[in-house]
Design a protein around this motif. Structure first.
Motif, PDB file in Angstrom:
ATOM      1  N   CYS A 200      23.284 110.073  25.908  1.00 44.70           N
ATOM      2  CA  CYS A 200      22.013 109.677  25.292  1.00 44.70           C
ATOM      3  C   CYS A 200      21.979 108.150  25.215  1.00 44.70           C
ATOM      4  CB  CYS A 200      21.945 110.279  23.892  1.00 44.70           C
ATOM      5  SG  CYS A 200      20.499 109.743  22.954  1.00 44.70           S
ATOM      6  N   CYS A 201      20.792 107.549  25.434  1.00 43.04           N
ATOM      7  CA  CYS A 201      20.687 106.081  25.366  1.00 43.04           C
ATOM      8  C   CYS A 201      21.043 105.577  23.967  1.00 43.04           C
ATOM      9  CB  CYS A 201      19.285 105.625  25.756  1.00 43.04           C
ATOM     10  SG  CYS A 201      18.005 106.060  24.549  1.00 43.04           S
ATOM     11  N   GLY A 202      20.891 106.445  22.966  1.00 35.86           N
ATOM     12  CA  GLY A 202      21.287 106.083  21.601  1.00 35.86           C
ATOM     13  C   GLY A 202      20.153 105.570  20.741  1.00 35.86           C
ATOM     14  N   ASN A 212      26.950 102.455  14.259  1.00 31.59           N
ATOM     15  CA  ASN A 212      28.230 102.507  14.985  1.00 31.59           C
ATOM     16  C   ASN A 212      28.168 103.502  16.143  1.00 31.59           C
ATOM     17  OD1 ASN A 212      29.269 100.594  13.325  1.00 31.59           O
ATOM     18  ND2 ASN A 212      30.213 102.056  11.907  1.00 31.59           N
ATOM     19  N   SER A 213      27.532 104.648  15.890  1.00 28.20           N
ATOM     20  CA  SER A 213      27.395 105.640  16.972  1.00 28.20           C
ATOM     21  C   SER A 213      26.587 105.057  18.116  1.00 28.20           C
ATOM     22  CB  SER A 213      26.693 106.900  16.466  1.00 28.20           C
ATOM     23  OG  SER A 213      27.460 107.494  15.467  1.00 28.20           O
ATOM     24  N   PHE A 214      25.515 104.324  17.775  1.00 24.37           N
ATOM     25  CA  PHE A 214      24.703 103.703  18.823  1.00 24.37           C
ATOM     26  C   PHE A 214      25.557 102.764  19.671  1.00 24.37           C
ATOM     27  CE2 PHE A 214      22.510  99.813  20.167  1.00 24.37           C
ATOM     28  CZ  PHE A 214      21.740 100.354  21.182  1.00 24.37           C
ATOM     29  N   LEU A 217      27.728 104.581  22.127  1.00 29.51           N
ATOM     30  CA  LEU A 217      26.962 105.122  23.258  1.00 29.51           C
ATOM     31  C   LEU A 217      26.585 104.021  24.238  1.00 29.51           C
ATOM     32  CD1 LEU A 217      24.548 107.425  21.227  1.00 29.51           C
ATOM     33  CD2 LEU A 217      26.219 108.229  22.896  1.00 29.51           C
ATOM     34  N   ALA A 218      26.106 102.901  23.689  1.00 28.45           N
ATOM     35  CA  ALA A 218      25.674 101.786  24.540  1.00 28.45           C
ATOM     36  C   ALA A 218      26.854 101.326  25.397  1.00 28.45           C
ATOM     37  CB  ALA A 218      25.136 100.644  23.682  1.00 28.45           C
ATOM     38  N   LYS A 219      28.017 101.148  24.759  1.00 27.19           N
ATOM     39  CA  LYS A 219      29.175 100.651  25.523  1.00 27.19           C
ATOM     40  C   LYS A 219      29.578 101.659  26.604  1.00 27.19           C
ATOM     41  CE  LYS A 219      30.799  97.695  21.873  1.00 27.19           C
ATOM     42  NZ  LYS A 219      31.525  97.742  20.611  1.00 27.19           N
ATOM     43  N   SER A 220      29.552 102.948  26.265  1.00 17.60           N
ATOM     44  CA  SER A 220      29.939 103.972  27.232  1.00 17.60           C
ATOM     45  C   SER A 220      28.967 104.003  28.417  1.00 17.60           C
ATOM     46  CB  SER A 220      29.973 105.320  26.499  1.00 17.60           C
ATOM     47  OG  SER A 220      30.063 106.342  27.410  1.00 17.60           O
TER      48      SER A 220
END
Ligand code: SF4
Ligand code: SF4
Length: 402
Positions: A200-202, A212-214, A217-220
């Motif tokens: 998910c783009c986050g 933190n979850s965002f 996701l962004a880094k992944s």
């Protein structure tokens, strides 16, 4: 947190500082004119009092979500999570105060305390576990491609197609991704997908306040883009568009982001796509907040619709382009269950139906989901289609959407 009875006499400097640090500094610009409350879609809904202009003042005083009393805190949490991030208030505020950012700061504090709505907790949990808000298995992420010639992305392809979680898994929205793939094939575009390697783009978790979850996701996603040698990214969802284009660069992304309506209108202009089959229907286009008001993409979807023979394009008078009313799906709204009569989608549907259109055209899977569900629930006689689906029908034929 301070108790309710202390609110006026003991504002919390600690809460104020936390909010400002998390992005609420705009609150200091507000001079309490009240215009934001009058343009907020909740004002149109009319059955829910949402005094938006109070949030900047409460931030400056350090009063947001400050009650220790359970019922009072629940009411505050409900208000803070009513904002759908449509930015109608930002657009119309004389000083450009960003209320959704102020509320996002408050949400970050609430997420840290675990005091936020249960449906949104479930969304955050599912995205953390399997990378999508529906809780679907990661290995089924490319299931929408069944029967189509969709390849895994390789460096050197023209675009990476990133379909968004909803078109990847939801059986109705999958038709948008399938139409997109067929149009790309007709336009002779080389493209691929990352399938199970997509997350998910986050956007939703960030707007919910799970920062933190965002960031994870962004880094992944950025690392997957870099490893695969991705240049241009083509997206179906304005939510992915806004996040990849405007938020990922902060984490090192440098991709060119294109929404399907931008890409396809350009291919039509170049003569690489030719809508030839007649679509003899009256169509009203609904501007999504993220695509229109927040990224200025108003003409491209309309240009596609205008290029289709037989299609009559109509507008919602006074509530079109930057004045379009939000469907209510942003910032977690898609996953909330507000009662009928207390939802902005009901009001927006009335406006769209008032044009006498046969079809509502959208360019966002969230809008599609909101309208389709509500049309079914209210037993209304109007179709809801993504612009890509209508274009696919006109290029390939009526049976092309499946
Ligand atoms: S419109 Fe802007 S300045 Fe006026 S009350 Fe709202 S946030 Fe404050
Ligand atoms: S972003 Fe939209 S829903 Fe949120 S306060 Fe502003 S106008 Fe209201």
């Amino acid at each position: 947190m301070a108790s309710k009875k202390n609110i006026i006499v003991e504002p919390s400097a600690e809460i104020r500082e936390m909010l400002v640090e998390m992005g609420a500094a705009d609150a200091y610009k507000c001079y309490q004119c009240g215009k934001c409350a009058s343009v907020c879609p909740w004002f149109q809904v009319g059955t829910y009092e949402f005094l938006v202009f109070r949030f900047p003042l409460e931030t400056v005083l350090g009063l947001i979500a400050s009650s220790e009393e359970k019922e009072e805190l629940a009411k505050e949490v409900d208000k803070i999570y009513r904002c759908v991030g449509c930015e109608a208030c930002v657009d119309q505020c004389p000083l450009g105060v960003n209320i959704p950012n102020i509320l996002r700061s408050a949400r970050r504090i609430l997420v840290d305390f675990g005091s936020y709505p249960d449906p949104l907790k479930a969304v955050v949990r599912k995205i953390r576990n399997v990378g999508n808000p529906l809780g679907e298995p990661r290995e089924k992420r490319a299931g929408w491609t069944k029967g189509l010639k969709v390849e895994e992305y390789r460096s050197g392809m023209e675009v990476l197609y990133f379909p968004c979680c909803i078109p990847a898994y939801d059986s109705r929205a999958q038709k948008i991704a399938r139409a997109t793939a067929k149009i790309l094939e007709m336009g002779k575009i080389t493209y691929g997908i990352l399938g199970p390697r997509e997350n998910c783009c986050g956007e939703t978790v960030r707007r919910i306040g799970a920062e933190n979850s965002f960031r994870e996701l962004a880094k992944s996603n950025i690392s997957e883009f870099k490893n695969a040698g991705v240049g241009k990214i083509l997206v179906t969802s304005p939510h992915c568009y806004n996040t990849f284009k405007n938020e990922y660069p902060e984490f090192g992304a440098d991709n060119e982001i294109l929404h399907t309506t931008q890409f396809f209108s350009h291919l039509i202009e170049e003569g690489k796509l030719v809508p030839k089959n007649k679509y003899p229907k009256k169509v009203v286009y609904h501007d999504s907040c993220r695509l229109g008001r927040q990224n200025g993409i108003y003409e491209e979807p309309r240009n596609i619709l205008r290029s289709i023979p037989g299609l009559e394009l109509v507008e919602v008078e006074d509530f079109s382009r930057n004045l379009s009313l939000c469907c209510g799906a942003g910032s977690g709204g898609l996953f909330m269950d507000w009662p009928m009569g207390e939802r902005m989608v009901d009001i927006r549907l009335k406006q769209l139906l008032g044009t006498g259109a046969d079809v509502i055209a959208v360019a966002c899977p969230y809008c599609l989901n909101m309208f389709e569900e509500t049309v079914k629930e209210m037993n209304l006689d109007i179709a809801v289609m993504d612009v890509s689906e209508i274009l696919c029908e006109s290029i390939i034929g009526q049976d092309s959407i499946e």
